[in-house]
Design a protein around this motif. Structure first.
Motif, short mmCIF file in Angstrom:
data_model
loop_
_atom_site.label_atom_id
_atom_site.label_comp_id
_atom_site.label_asym_id
_atom_site.label_seq_id
_atom_site.Cartn_x
_atom_site.Cartn_y
_atom_site.Cartn_z
N LEU A 105 9.50 -4.55 -16.24
CA LEU A 105 9.45 -3.43 -15.30
C LEU A 105 8.05 -3.36 -14.71
CD1 LEU A 105 10.97 -0.85 -14.23
CD2 LEU A 105 9.83 0.37 -16.11
N LEU A 106 7.95 -3.55 -13.40
CA LEU A 106 6.63 -3.45 -12.76
C LEU A 106 6.13 -2.03 -12.77
CD1 LEU A 106 6.92 -5.81 -9.65
CD2 LEU A 106 6.02 -6.32 -11.93
N GLY A 107 7.03 -1.09 -12.57
CA GLY A 107 6.64 0.31 -12.55
C GLY A 107 7.62 1.11 -11.73
N GLU A 108 7.27 2.36 -11.50
CA GLU A 108 8.10 3.28 -10.73
C GLU A 108 7.32 3.75 -9.52
OE1 GLU A 108 10.05 7.74 -11.05
OE2 GLU A 108 8.96 6.87 -12.76
N THR A 109 7.91 3.66 -8.36
CA THR A 109 7.24 4.07 -7.15
C THR A 109 7.27 5.59 -7.02
OG1 THR A 109 9.19 4.10 -5.71
CG2 THR A 109 8.09 1.96 -6.05
N SER A 110 6.45 6.10 -6.13
CA SER A 110 6.40 7.55 -5.92
C SER A 110 7.72 8.09 -5.39
CB SER A 110 5.27 7.91 -4.96
OG SER A 110 5.45 7.26 -3.71
N GLY A 111 8.54 7.19 -4.81
CA GLY A 111 9.85 7.61 -4.32
C GLY A 111 10.91 7.66 -5.41
N GLY A 112 10.51 7.34 -6.66
CA GLY A 112 11.45 7.41 -7.77
C GLY A 112 12.24 6.15 -8.03
N SER A 166 0.82 -1.22 0.00
CA SER A 166 0.00 0.00 0.00
C SER A 166 0.85 1.27 0.00
CB SER A 166 -0.94 0.01 1.21
OG SER A 166 -0.19 -0.03 2.42
N GLY A 167 2.08 1.18 0.50
CA GLY A 167 2.92 2.37 0.55
C GLY A 167 3.73 2.63 -0.69
N LEU A 168 3.63 1.77 -1.72
CA LEU A 168 4.47 1.93 -2.90
C LEU A 168 4.02 3.11 -3.77
CD1 LEU A 168 5.13 -1.78 -3.93
CD2 LEU A 168 6.68 -0.19 -2.80
N ALA A 169 2.73 3.30 -3.97
CA ALA A 169 2.18 4.47 -4.68
C ALA A 169 2.94 4.76 -5.97
CB ALA A 169 2.21 5.71 -3.77
N TRP A 170 2.57 4.08 -7.04
CA TRP A 170 3.29 4.15 -8.30
C TRP A 170 3.02 5.45 -9.05
CZ3 TRP A 170 6.28 -0.18 -8.80
CH2 TRP A 170 5.92 -1.28 -8.03
#
Length: 501
Positions: free
Chosen positions: A110-117, A19-23
């Motif tokens: 690539l699953l994606g990019e998190t909000s943390g970059g 829940s904290g990954l926020a893509w």
């Protein structure tokens, strides 16, 4: 057809641990000209091989995340994570100096990019449109090596992709022999390579080339938009900045005795990261001509060739960027940054290894060269020499270093010149610098092989965990683990690592 493709995939549901990954998925937003959207292919009966608490913390995953429902399936590619935008990117490149045409993520999604970059990628997660007749899988052997190497390099202070975890499965994978499958969850700010730019340049798609370059500049090199030698030409400034980062990276490789093994342009990070751990090796006995990749029959990627190969790869990048840079002279001027940055960075690294904690002086480069010639003369163990020299400067007997050499006269001559230079610096500062620069523990091939054998034969990950702990703090003494810092056994020289690894 991958037999694992018939495995039922759980329906998409929110996974509490994620829940904290926020893509935010920056690369995916570039669109279908740059990648193909697809999901990983599931593997049967996955199990945990290893996890990195440090990388989990980077991503904002909670403590105990790996025990949460759905975590194992998610990082094996059998379950989707809400908000991720999985894709395989397309690129091209030169392999062993020859244009290979279109390549791409053949076994990584690539699953994606998190909000943390942080981008999260699953390596070994099944076929993609870029697999080129391959199975899209990775084996347990190479996945353990990549997991350990990624985290070991980070602990050494060398820019690198990271590794969150490794999962395994008994699904068969055919290489030279039948092995079992594994998936590495790799983490980096970006997985963009030189080859991404080569791909669009080779086909004359300047609009896509510009879009990619603008994305990289705006996300990772914003300073290229203003000031500097190439004010008004952000693409030339980008080439210069990538050259400087690459120079710093390769200087660190050379100083620690790291051989990459397959420096193709598609294995070169646009961010100056160590990427794609295949047939890599930390040298045992120092040999400038050492070839760690059994597939490299011509020695293109021998240890001593790495600095020049890096420049050759940058030249290929410059050719790809030329439609944006403009004048050829401007591109060559940008490339010149590497030629000055690498020797300066390498000499600075060698001065630190020698404990020269003062300002650089004439003759320091010659002393470093003489040290490497001394080691090459007898193929002296590289890591052990530097660590013993560090301990000697800290007060241990010089005989501990001298005993590494058969030609005592050659060592004594070198030591006299070294002691003369060392007398010009504060010895306590020198010892402290050296012990923080020359690691006691590196990921030698035989250490990795022992962890792999335990994992493959007994599903025992104790040795992997021990190595992970030692390599996380490689400059510490770790009493009771001197065997992990000792000379390699005789059988270590028979280990063959190839591109299929």
């Amino acid at each position: 057809m991958d037999t694992a493709a018939t495995i039922d995939r759980p329906a998409d549901t929110a996974l509490p641990f994620a829940s904290g990954l926020a893509w935010r998925n920056g690369f995916a937003a570039l669109g279908p000209r740059f990648s193909t959207a697809l999901r990983p292919t599931p593997l049967p009966a996955p199990y945990w091989v290893g996890t990195s608490p440090q990388v989990a913390a980077l991503l904002g995953l909670p403590a105990g995340w790996q025990d949460a429902p759905g975590a194992l399936d998610a990082f094996t590619g059998s379950r989707s994570i809400a908000g991720a935008a999985p894709l395989a990117s397309v690129y091209s490149g030169h392999q062993f100096g020859v244009w290979a045409g279109q390549l791409g993520d053949g076994r990584a999604i690539l699953l994606g990019e998190t909000s943390g970059g942080w981008e999260v990628q699953l390596k070994g997660s099944g076929r993609t449109p870029y697999s080129r007749m391959g199975d899209g899988r990775a084996v347990l052997r190479s996945s353990i090596r990549e997991f350990l190497a990624s985290e070991a390099m980070h602990a050494l202070g060398i820019p690198t992709t990271r590794a969150l975890c490794v999962t395994g499965s008994d699904a068969p994978v055919r290489r030279e022999e039948v092995e079992t499958a594994a998936v590495v969850a790799r983490v980096a700010p970006s997985f963009i390579r030189f080859g991404h730019f080569e791909h669009f340049a080779a086909t004359g798609r300047v609009d896509e080339l510009r879009t990619l370059a603008d994305y990289v500049i705006d996300r990772y090199y914003p300073a290229c938009r203003s000031g500097g030698r190439f004010a008004g030409n952000a693409y030339a400034a980008l080439l210069e900045a990538v050259g400087e980062r690459t120079a710093a990276l390769v200087a660190q490789w050379q100083a620690v005795g790291f051989c990459h093994g397959v420096m193709n342009t598609d294995n070169m990070s646009i961010l100056g990261l160590t990427i794609d751990y295949g047939p890599f090796q930390f040298m045992d006995g120092f040999d400038p001509g050492h070839i760690c990749n059994h597939s490299d029959t011509q020695g293109r990627y021998a240890f001593s060739q790495q600095p020049q190969v890096a420049y050759w790869n940058l030249f290929c990048l410059a050719q790809a960027l030329l439609p944006l840079v403009g004048e050829e002279e401007t591109a060559l001027a940008a490339l010149a940054a590497y030629r000055s940055a690498f020797p300066a960075a390498f000499e600075a690294r060698m001065r630190a290894k020698l404990g020269l904690a003062d300002e650089a002086r004439p003759g320091d480069g010659a002393l470093a060269d003489a040290t490497l010639r001394l080691l090459a003369g007898e193929r002296t163990d590289y890591t052990i020499f530097w660590r013993r020299l560090s301990r000697h400067v800290a007060g241990a007997p010089v005989e501990d270093v001298r005993d590494l050499f058969l030609d005592r006269a050659a060592f004594d001559t070198w030591m006299l010149s070294y002691q003369e230079r060392l007398s010009q610096v504060d010895k306590a500062l020198a010892a402290d610098l050296m012990c923080k620069t020359n690691p006691k523990f590196v990921l030698r091939n035989h250490l990795g092989e022992q962890a792999i054998r335990s994992a493959r034969e007994h599903r025992d990950f104790g040795e992997l965990q021990t190595l992970q702990r030692l390599l996380a703090t490689p400059y510490d003494e770790h009493p009771g683990h001197d065997a992990h810092a000792g000379f390699p056994p005789d059988w270590a020289s028979s280990i063959e690592i190839s591109c299929s690894s």
